[in-house]
Design a protein around this motif. Sequence first.
Motif, PDB file in Angstrom:
ATOM      1  N   SER A 312       0.833  -1.201   0.000  1.00 32.70           N
ATOM      2  CA  SER A 312       0.000   0.000   0.000  1.00 32.70           C
ATOM      3  C   SER A 312       0.870   1.254   0.000  1.00 32.70           C
ATOM      4  N   SER A 313       1.937   1.203   0.798  1.00 31.13           N
ATOM      5  CA  SER A 313       2.849   2.341   0.877  1.00 31.13           C
ATOM      6  C   SER A 313       3.550   2.557  -0.456  1.00 31.13           C
ATOM      7  N   TRP A 315       2.452   1.613  -3.378  1.00 33.55           N
ATOM      8  CA  TRP A 315       1.469   2.080  -4.363  1.00 33.55           C
ATOM      9  C   TRP A 315       1.237   3.585  -4.221  1.00 33.55           C
ATOM     10  N   GLN A 316       1.126   4.029  -2.940  1.00 31.16           N
ATOM     11  CA  GLN A 316       0.907   5.455  -2.684  1.00 31.16           C
ATOM     12  C   GLN A 316       2.105   6.283  -3.158  1.00 31.16           C
ATOM     13  N   LYS A 317       3.307   5.761  -2.921  1.00 26.68           N
ATOM     14  CA  LYS A 317       4.511   6.465  -3.365  1.00 26.68           C
ATOM     15  C   LYS A 317       4.595   6.494  -4.893  1.00 26.68           C
ATOM     16  N   ASN A 320       2.291   9.104  -6.065  1.00 24.97           N
ATOM     17  CA  ASN A 320       2.883  10.423  -5.829  1.00 24.97           C
ATOM     18  C   ASN A 320       3.940  10.750  -6.891  1.00 24.97           C
ATOM     19  N   ASP A 357       5.900   0.038  -8.589  1.00 25.71           N
ATOM     20  CA  ASP A 357       4.454  -0.070  -8.333  1.00 25.71           C
ATOM     21  C   ASP A 357       4.084  -1.532  -8.080  1.00 25.71           C
TER      22      ASP A 357
END
Length: 375
Positions: A312-313, A315-317, A320, A357
């Motif tokens: 999840s981290s 994917w969020q990065k 971004n 990703d």
Amino acid sequence: MSNNKGLKRKELYDLVWSKPISKILEDYAVTYSVFKSLCKKKNIPLPKTGYWQKLKHNKKPVITALPDLKTEETLIVLPKSIPGEDDLSQLSELALLTREIKKDNKLNLIVPKKLSKPEKITLATKRYYKEVKASKRPYSIKDPEEGRLSISVSDNSVNRALLFWDSFIKLLVNRGHKVEVIRNHKYSYYNGTKFVIHGEYFKIRLREKDRRVMEDTGHKWKTAKYYPTGNFVLKVDEFPEHEWQDTKTKTLEDKLANILAYLELWAKRRTKERIENEIWNREYERKRKIEEEQKQRRTEELNKFRSIINESSRWQKAMNLRNYINVIEKDATQKNKLNNQLKEWLNWLKDKIDWYDPLIEKDDELFKNIDRDSL
């Protein structure tokens, strides 16, 4: 309760001066201490130590007269030893079993003066120690196939030791027990002659006590020498250790019933403790297994959850970074600065983001062995 009507105080006084208390208690279900307390309460004097020995050797020991009793006299009730009655509750488990063995007519509790139809192991023991005595290299004498009994006594006491052992073994066999010889056990301690009582193994040895005497050497010091006393000690080399020995009033031969009763109770107690330990160990193992399975499951699920958090981290990065690329690309376009060098760099970054990703994880030859979660 027993139908025993009781004794008058004078009758009990006559009784205690007619035979030893140990003989009296064979007919009543009370312990030695209870009997003595009862006599003390009724102010009945008892023979002093050595009284019966003097009587045996035709000497005239002092007899203490029966004092007057100031209080009202009542009958003294001593419960009879009738198996199964509540009277026996005053006796210990050991005393009850000893009494049972003594009253069993099928058992021979008398040690003979000569060996009669001796057990094989008794004869083998006799032969073994005879060979040891005659040999100049006693440690080279091998144990007989029948096994041997542990005897550590002086030459003058060997015959008595053999008679005791033979009587004891016959008593064991008649009670349903046996003697077994163990060889080639992986632990040497367990090898040798064992007494099997109620399925439990005991290592028992017989020795003679020595008397230590400090003697002159002709020099300034003295040396210790040891002389046999003729007193026997029977010892069980198990935990907790226990032993019986000759006393002034009783020899080991007189204690056969007590020794056997103690060993039988000991064996039953060991069996009970072993079963309880096995139950405890099984329960402990069951709980340990459940705890281990829970621990393993907890670890697996925690790792799985950590993986989800990391993905999840990542994917969020990755999102971004893509937003960052869009902003750079849009800004460069507006300022007419989107040249080939910048486009090449943006394409390179897009490839790396696709590698990072978790939903894509595009292959990258240079990053092949890099752990994405460690970035």
